[in-house]
Write a protein that holds these residues in place. Structure first.
Motif: not given
Length: 273
Positions: A208-220
């Protein structure tokens, strides 16, 4: 999502480091270790023009909003500003002390160029000025700056020091978010609310650009040793990333599930959107 390979562009004599579409998507540009930039018609697979002037490898290129100018950077420590039609260098911006890794246009009418370098700085150059020096230098980094992204008056930069820094040029503020792993690529979502970051731990992260919260991760995919790029598809429905195994991976932005994979390359580093 793309079903497969549409065409192959042949002409470089070494590794290709970056591929970028122009603003209307009708042409694309590539650059690499052979020190040249090539302008292509990707549908016909034809090289329209070759830009020669760099003394070392070319690591990145950017196109202005009106498609009339280019910016490029590389191992010769300079940022080149080109006229697309004539192929001439308008200006060579100086100031970086080491290799320049990334370049982007910014400002109204692509009036400034932003660059990120191995010298741990981001620099801004005014295209309307005759000066060859930067009008602003950001020295907040503890290691190489690998990637820069621009949206409005905000500049986002990723670094090997494991941080994503977002600079608000109007307010004079900087936000630093610790990822904890070297960052190889940053980009804004099309709606401007999120930042996508590729990291050298085999993971792409959405913040999230506003607060730096990690929203998701993508692997593979595989991303451990090279500068692998990622981006979002138009409409922000999917995340795409290159990979050291030669594939291009696609995930659902929200669900995080891998939806598609294109294979057939030896190493996929750069993505043009």
């Amino acid at each position: 999502l793309p079903a497969g390979k549409a065409s192959t562009l042949r002409g470089h004599t070494g590794p290709v480091f970056a591929a970028r579409f122009n603003s209307d998507g009708n042409y694309c540009l590539t650059c690499g270790a052979d020190r040249v930039i090539k302008l292509w018609n990707p549908v016909k697979g034809l090289c329209v023009k070759t830009y020669v002037g760099h003394g070392h490898e070319v690591h990145d290129i950017a196109v202005s909003e009106d498609n009339s100018r280019l910016a490029s950077c590389g191992g010769d420590k300079n940022v080149y500003y080109w006229d697309v039609a004539t192929g001439n260098t308008i200006r060579k911006y100086k100031g970086h002390e080491l290799r320049v890794n990334a370049v982007e246009f910014a400002g109204d009418g692509s009036s400034v160029v932003v660059s990120g370098s191995y010298d741990k700085t981001v620099r801004i150059f005014d295209c309307r000025s005759r000066s060859f020096e930067a009008i602003q230098t950001m020295s907040h980094f503890k290691d190489s700056v690998t990637s820069v992204a621009v949206r409005g008056h905000q500049i986002c930069a990723g670094s090997v020091d494991g941080y994503i820094r977002t600079f608000d040029i109007r307010k004079g503020e900087v936000l630093a978010d610790c990822v904890g792993h070297p960052v190889t690529c940053v980009s804004f979502s099309y709606d401007g609310n999120c930042i996508l970051a590729s990291c050298m731990d085999n993971k792409v992260r959405l913040f999230d650009k506003s607060n730096g919260e990690l929203l998701n991760g993508y692997t593979g995919h595989k991303s451990e040793n090279y500068k692998i790029e990622s981006c979002m598809t138009r409409g922000d429905a999917y995340v795409a990333s290159g990979s050291e195994d030669g594939a291009i991976h696609f995930w659902d932005l929200v669900g995080g599930k891998e939806r598609h994979k294109l294979e057939g390359l030896s190493l996929s580093l750069s993505l043009a959107r």
